[in-house]
Design an enzyme around this catalytic site. Structure first.
Site, short mmCIF file in Angstrom:
data_model
loop_
_atom_site.label_atom_id
_atom_site.label_comp_id
_atom_site.label_asym_id
_atom_site.label_seq_id
_atom_site.Cartn_x
_atom_site.Cartn_y
_atom_site.Cartn_z
N ASP A 69 0.82 -1.21 0.00
CA ASP A 69 0.00 0.00 0.00
C ASP A 69 0.86 1.26 0.00
O ASP A 69 2.08 1.20 0.16
CB ASP A 69 -0.96 0.00 1.20
CG ASP A 69 -0.28 -0.41 2.52
OD1 ASP A 69 0.96 -0.43 2.57
OD2 ASP A 69 -0.99 -0.71 3.49
N ASN A 141 -7.61 -2.68 14.23
CA ASN A 141 -9.00 -2.94 13.84
C ASN A 141 -9.11 -4.14 12.89
O ASN A 141 -10.14 -4.35 12.26
CB ASN A 141 -9.60 -1.70 13.18
CG ASN A 141 -8.87 -1.29 11.91
OD1 ASN A 141 -7.89 -1.92 11.53
ND2 ASN A 141 -9.34 -0.24 11.26
N HIS A 143 -7.31 -4.57 10.12
CA HIS A 143 -7.04 -4.30 8.71
C HIS A 143 -5.80 -5.03 8.21
O HIS A 143 -4.89 -5.35 8.97
CB HIS A 143 -7.03 -2.80 8.40
CG HIS A 143 -5.79 -2.04 8.75
ND1 HIS A 143 -5.82 -0.71 9.09
CD2 HIS A 143 -4.48 -2.39 8.82
CE1 HIS A 143 -4.59 -0.29 9.33
NE2 HIS A 143 -3.75 -1.29 9.18
N GLU A 148 -9.68 -1.68 5.22
CA GLU A 148 -10.35 -1.44 6.50
C GLU A 148 -11.55 -2.38 6.66
O GLU A 148 -12.01 -2.97 5.67
CB GLU A 148 -10.82 0.02 6.55
CG GLU A 148 -9.71 1.05 6.35
CD GLU A 148 -8.79 1.20 7.57
OE1 GLU A 148 -8.73 0.28 8.41
OE2 GLU A 148 -8.12 2.25 7.67
C1 GLP Z 1 -0.25 0.28 8.60
C2 GLP Z 1 -0.01 -0.55 7.35
C3 GLP Z 1 -0.33 -2.01 7.59
C4 GLP Z 1 0.30 -2.47 8.88
C5 GLP Z 1 -0.26 -1.69 10.03
C6 GLP Z 1 0.23 -2.15 11.40
O1 GLP Z 1 -1.55 0.71 8.73
N1 GLP Z 1 -0.74 -0.09 6.22
O2 GLP Z 1 0.13 -2.77 6.49
O3 GLP Z 1 0.05 -3.83 9.06
O4 GLP Z 1 0.13 -0.35 9.82
O5 GLP Z 1 1.41 -1.50 11.73
P1 GLP Z 1 2.32 -1.89 12.96
O6 GLP Z 1 3.00 -3.16 12.57
O7 GLP Z 1 3.26 -0.76 13.12
O8 GLP Z 1 1.41 -2.07 14.12
#
Ligand code: GLP
Length: 258
Positions: A69, A141, A143, A148
């Site tokens: 993304d 959440n 995702h 989402e």
């Molecule tokens: C972002 C990314 C996700 C990732 C998420 C969790 O929103 N788009 O791909 O999984 O963060 O991040 P973290 O691993 O820092 O909790």
């Protein structure tokens, strides 16, 4: 689904690296295709892959990498764009060549161009023969990427609005501006086409999302529950992230092997 529960984030990185390296083994003449994620969760995995590469255990220079993304409207050069982030974590740390890193385009001049380039992204993945192994984090959440809750289980790479929860969670990375409102993300249908999925989760803040993804119903309300619908899905979690799982005993027995 295989669930590995490790003592701490370091052990998560080592276990996940073993799973990823196994999935990147390709016949001579074929290049491995790795799906890469941002966020803090995969950092220990990237560090371990970098260590293994520096010791000659694998050659990262042939790897093609596709990001999950990108933010819309954030200049590529901004330190928190996912292109910049992955240049640091995947190219600098592991040794993937910058020209082999592909990130969705979040900077097109018009909305129509943004949408067209998002749609092309899936074709670019397909043109390489598809992703061998997709690394995933999980949002609080549930995702995946930036899909989402409520995202179509068959969605392809497209432009989406970020949820208020995700923008709040990610504000910690931005001290100069608000988190962008929109993103381009691989769809859940895109992610599901990868030949293997490896979801990494660390920390107590992920416990309820991990429980919903692994043991809850398959539902768009928890995008990460699509792992249940995949033939080769692996979850690697530390004790804190695994603390809400009810079938812990079974996962440990299964992980111990036959
Ligand atoms: C972002 C990314 C996700 C990732 C998420 C969790 O929103 N788009 O791909 O999984 O963060 O991040 P973290 O691993 O820092 O909790």
């Amino acid at each position: 689904m295989e669930v590995f529960i490790c003592s701490d984030p370091l052990a998560v990185g080592e276990r996940a690296a073993a799973v990823v390296l196994d999935a990147l083994q390709k016949p001579a003449g074929e290049f491995p295709v790795l799906g890469v994620a941002t966020g803090s969760s995969p950092l220990m995995l990237y560090a371990e892959l970098g260590r293994l590469a520096s010791e000659g255990e694998f050659d990262p220079t042939g790897v093609r990498a596709f990001a999950l993304d990108e933010y819309v409207g954030l200049p590529k050069e901004h330190p928190e764009s996912y292109w910049s982030t992955l240049m640091r974590t995947v190219c600098d740390t592991i040794g993937v060549l910058p020209e082999n890193l592909h990130v969705p385009n979040g900077e097109a001049a018009t909305e129509a161009e943004l949408r067209a380039r998002a749609a092309d992204y899936d074709d670019r993945i397909d043109a390489t023969g598809g992703i061998d192994v997709q690394i995933l984090g999980i949002g609080t959440n549930g995702h995946l990427g930036f899909n989402e809750p409520g995202s179509s289980l068959s969605s392809r790479t497209r432009v989406k609005r970020l949820s208020a929860q995700t923008r709040t969670d990610n504000q910690r990375f931005f001290d100069d501006r608000d988190v962008p409102t929109h993103c381009v993300t691989q769809g859940l249908g895109t992610i599901r086409r990868a030949r293997k999925l490896v979801l990494i989760a660390t920390g107590a803040g992920k416990a309820s999302a991990v429980e919903a993804a692994v043991e809850g119903p398959l539902t768009a309300s928890c995008p990460a529950s699509i792992l249940q619908w995949h033939e080769h899905a692996v979850v690697v979690a530390d004790e804190d992230a695994a603390s809400a799982l009810k079938n812990r005993e079974y996962y440990d027995l299964a992980a111990a092997g036959m």
